[in-house]
Design a protein around this motif. Structure first.
Motif, PDB file in Angstrom:
ATOM      1  N   LYS A  80       0.827  -1.199   0.000  1.00 12.40           N
ATOM      2  CA  LYS A  80       0.000   0.000   0.000  1.00 12.40           C
ATOM      3  C   LYS A  80       0.869   1.260   0.000  1.00 12.40           C
ATOM      4  O   LYS A  80       0.579   2.242  -0.681  1.00 12.40           O
ATOM      5  N   GLN A  81       1.952   1.204   0.763  1.00 12.48           N
ATOM      6  CA  GLN A  81       2.886   2.320   0.827  1.00 12.48           C
ATOM      7  C   GLN A  81       3.524   2.581  -0.542  1.00 12.48           C
ATOM      8  O   GLN A  81       3.669   3.732  -0.962  1.00 12.48           O
ATOM      9  N   LEU A 121      -2.495  11.790   0.456  1.00  8.47           N
ATOM     10  CA  LEU A 121      -1.539  10.696   0.251  1.00  8.47           C
ATOM     11  C   LEU A 121      -0.372  10.789   1.234  1.00  8.47           C
ATOM     12  O   LEU A 121       0.078   9.770   1.761  1.00  8.47           O
ATOM     13  N   GLN A 122       0.104  11.999   1.501  1.00 11.98           N
ATOM     14  CA  GLN A 122       1.210  12.159   2.444  1.00 11.98           C
ATOM     15  C   GLN A 122       0.783  11.784   3.862  1.00 11.98           C
ATOM     16  O   GLN A 122       1.539  11.142   4.592  1.00 11.98           O
ATOM     17  N   ARG A 123      -0.425  12.167   4.261  1.00 11.41           N
ATOM     18  CA  ARG A 123      -0.935  11.773   5.577  1.00 11.41           C
ATOM     19  C   ARG A 123      -1.084  10.253   5.666  1.00 11.41           C
ATOM     20  O   ARG A 123      -0.754   9.650   6.682  1.00 11.41           O
ATOM     21  N   ASP A 124      -1.566   9.671   4.583  1.00 14.83           N
ATOM     22  CA  ASP A 124      -1.707   8.218   4.540  1.00 14.83           C
ATOM     23  C   ASP A 124      -0.341   7.538   4.659  1.00 14.83           C
ATOM     24  O   ASP A 124      -0.209   6.522   5.352  1.00 14.83           O
ATOM     25  N   GLN A 125       0.680   8.089   4.008  1.00 18.50           N
ATOM     26  CA  GLN A 125       2.038   7.546   4.095  1.00 18.50           C
ATOM     27  C   GLN A 125       2.540   7.584   5.538  1.00 18.50           C
ATOM     28  O   GLN A 125       3.128   6.625   6.024  1.00 18.50           O
ATOM     29  N   GLU A 126       2.295   8.695   6.231  1.00 18.16           N
ATOM     30  CA  GLU A 126       2.738   8.817   7.619  1.00 18.16           C
ATOM     31  C   GLU A 126       2.036   7.784   8.501  1.00 18.16           C
ATOM     32  O   GLU A 126       2.671   7.154   9.352  1.00 18.16           O
ATOM     33  N   LEU A 127       0.730   7.612   8.280  1.00 15.99           N
ATOM     34  CA  LEU A 127      -0.015   6.612   9.054  1.00 15.99           C
ATOM     35  C   LEU A 127       0.493   5.198   8.779  1.00 15.99           C
ATOM     36  O   LEU A 127       0.610   4.375   9.692  1.00 15.99           O
ATOM     37  N   ALA A 185       3.583  10.387  -9.412  1.00 12.86           N
ATOM     38  CA  ALA A 185       2.819  10.734 -10.608  1.00 12.86           C
ATOM     39  C   ALA A 185       2.237  12.141 -10.479  1.00 12.86           C
ATOM     40  O   ALA A 185       2.213  12.897 -11.454  1.00 12.86           O
ATOM     41  N   LEU A 186       1.782  12.503  -9.291  1.00 13.51           N
ATOM     42  CA  LEU A 186       1.241  13.852  -9.076  1.00 13.51           C
ATOM     43  C   LEU A 186       2.319  14.917  -9.209  1.00 13.51           C
ATOM     44  O   LEU A 186       2.078  15.995  -9.763  1.00 13.51           O
ATOM     45  N   SER A 187       3.505  14.637  -8.725  1.00  8.74           N
ATOM     46  CA  SER A 187       4.580  15.633  -8.802  1.00  8.74           C
ATOM     47  C   SER A 187       5.146  15.743 -10.219  1.00  8.74           C
ATOM     48  O   SER A 187       5.602  16.819 -10.617  1.00  8.74           O
ATOM     49  N   LYS A 188       5.120  14.657 -10.989  1.00 11.44           N
ATOM     50  CA  LYS A 188       5.623  14.680 -12.358  1.00 11.44           C
ATOM     51  C   LYS A 188       4.625  15.278 -13.336  1.00 11.44           C
ATOM     52  O   LYS A 188       5.009  15.817 -14.372  1.00 11.44           O
ATOM     53  N   ASP A 189       3.349  15.187 -13.006  1.00  7.94           N
ATOM     54  CA  ASP A 189       2.288  15.612 -13.910  1.00  7.94           C
ATOM     55  C   ASP A 189       2.353  17.119 -14.121  1.00  7.94           C
ATOM     56  O   ASP A 189       2.138  17.899 -13.207  1.00  7.94           O
ATOM     57  N   ASP A 241      -5.991  21.358 -12.572  1.00  6.49           N
ATOM     58  CA  ASP A 241      -5.744  21.348 -11.133  1.00  6.49           C
ATOM     59  C   ASP A 241      -6.475  20.216 -10.440  1.00  6.49           C
ATOM     60  O   ASP A 241      -6.323  20.032  -9.235  1.00  6.49           O
ATOM     61  N   LYS A 242      -7.267  19.458 -11.172  1.00 10.52           N
ATOM     62  CA  LYS A 242      -8.056  18.379 -10.587  1.00 10.52           C
ATOM     63  C   LYS A 242      -7.550  17.029 -11.091  1.00 10.52           C
ATOM     64  O   LYS A 242      -7.090  16.902 -12.220  1.00 10.52           O
ATOM     65  N   VAL A 243      -7.642  16.032 -10.207  1.00 11.47           N
ATOM     66  CA  VAL A 243      -7.267  14.660 -10.567  1.00 11.47           C
ATOM     67  C   VAL A 243      -8.370  13.721 -10.103  1.00 11.47           C
ATOM     68  O   VAL A 243      -9.136  14.035  -9.193  1.00 11.47           O
ATOM     69  N   MET A 244      -8.445  12.574 -10.754  1.00 12.19           N
ATOM     70  CA  MET A 244      -9.423  11.560 -10.379  1.00 12.19           C
ATOM     71  C   MET A 244      -8.768  10.603  -9.380  1.00 12.19           C
ATOM     72  O   MET A 244      -7.680  10.097  -9.607  1.00 12.19           O
ATOM     73  N   VAL A 245      -9.465  10.379  -8.249  1.00 14.13           N
ATOM     74  CA  VAL A 245      -8.962   9.515  -7.192  1.00 14.13           C
ATOM     75  C   VAL A 245      -9.955   8.370  -7.007  1.00 14.13           C
ATOM     76  O   VAL A 245     -11.162   8.595  -6.955  1.00 14.13           O
ATOM     77  N   CYS A 246      -9.444   7.156  -6.889  1.00 12.34           N
ATOM     78  CA  CYS A 246     -10.291   5.978  -6.714  1.00 12.34           C
ATOM     79  C   CYS A 246     -10.456   5.680  -5.233  1.00 12.34           C
ATOM     80  O   CYS A 246      -9.482   5.458  -4.517  1.00 12.34           O
ATOM     81  N   PHE A 247     -11.702   5.670  -4.759  1.00 18.67           N
ATOM     82  CA  PHE A 247     -12.046   5.275  -3.388  1.00 18.67           C
ATOM     83  C   PHE A 247     -12.936   4.041  -3.479  1.00 18.67           C
ATOM     84  O   PHE A 247     -14.122   4.141  -3.784  1.00 18.67           O
ATOM     85  N   GLY A 248     -12.343   2.886  -3.222  1.00 18.80           N
ATOM     86  CA  GLY A 248     -13.117   1.649  -3.327  1.00 18.80           C
ATOM     87  C   GLY A 248     -13.489   1.370  -4.766  1.00 18.80           C
ATOM     88  O   GLY A 248     -12.651   1.106  -5.614  1.00 18.80           O
TER      89      GLY A 248
END
Length: 172
Positions: free
Chosen positions: A75-76, A116-122, A85-89, A94-101
């Motif tokens: 997951k990490q 994503l950064q908060r999720d990485q820290e968790l 991908a977000l930093s290279k794009d 200014d909008k991106v599609m995110v998959c939730f479930g």
């Protein structure tokens, strides 16, 4: 199954039974671990079955903990790929599609990056916690099998302050 317990040149525990299993099963302090004695048929069948079941349960806990660490690591890596991908794009959007479930939601890049950064820290915290728990579980399993505790397995790195102090001492 004795071959899985005694590997080449390995001898049973010399100091008798370890405290944990001898107390829980009420075994007399004979030579060797309860696991070895059960595997060699020296214990009564129902007692041997309980000892072997205890060792099996501890082994399953260790394997389950390792699998959780692997799953969180995957997951990490997915989060790391998404952040990259977000930093290279360089797209103007200014909008991106995110998959939730099973559904896609449109979010701003900055908000997605923060999530994503908060999720990485968790994930980092959870993996660290699981690794600490795994060390305890492995030691309990080794104790149940009558093997010595792993040496150097519970080492902790020096903090930045401790490293600075050590450099000052070494440099004079």
């Amino acid at each position: 199954m004795v071959t899985a317990v005694l590997e080449a040149g390995e001898a049973p525990a010399r100091n008798g039974l370890r405290l944990g299993l001898s107390a829980s099963f009420g075994l007399p302090p004979l030579r060797g671990s309860p696991y070895l004695r059960a595997a060699m048929g020296e214990l009564e069948p129902d007692l041997a079955l309980r000892v072997l079941a205890e060792v099996e349960e501890l082994a399953e806990e260790v394997m389950g903990g390792r699998q959780q660490i692997v799953d969180l690591g995957l997951k990490q890596n997915q989060n790391r790929e998404a952040l990259r991908a977000l930093s290279k794009d360089m797209e103007t959007s200014d909008k991106v599609m995110v998959c939730f479930g099973s559904m896609f939601v449109q979010f701003g890049k900055a908000k997605t990056k923060d999530m994503l950064q908060r999720d990485q820290e968790l994930l980092d915290e959870e993996i660290g916690k699981l690794r600490k728990e795994l060390k305890v579980k492995v030691n309990r399993l080794l104790e149940a099998q009558g093997k010595p505790e792993l040496k150097g397995y519970s080492l902790k790195p020096l903090s930045a302050e401790e490293m600075r102090f050590m450099r000052n001492v070494v440099d004079g």
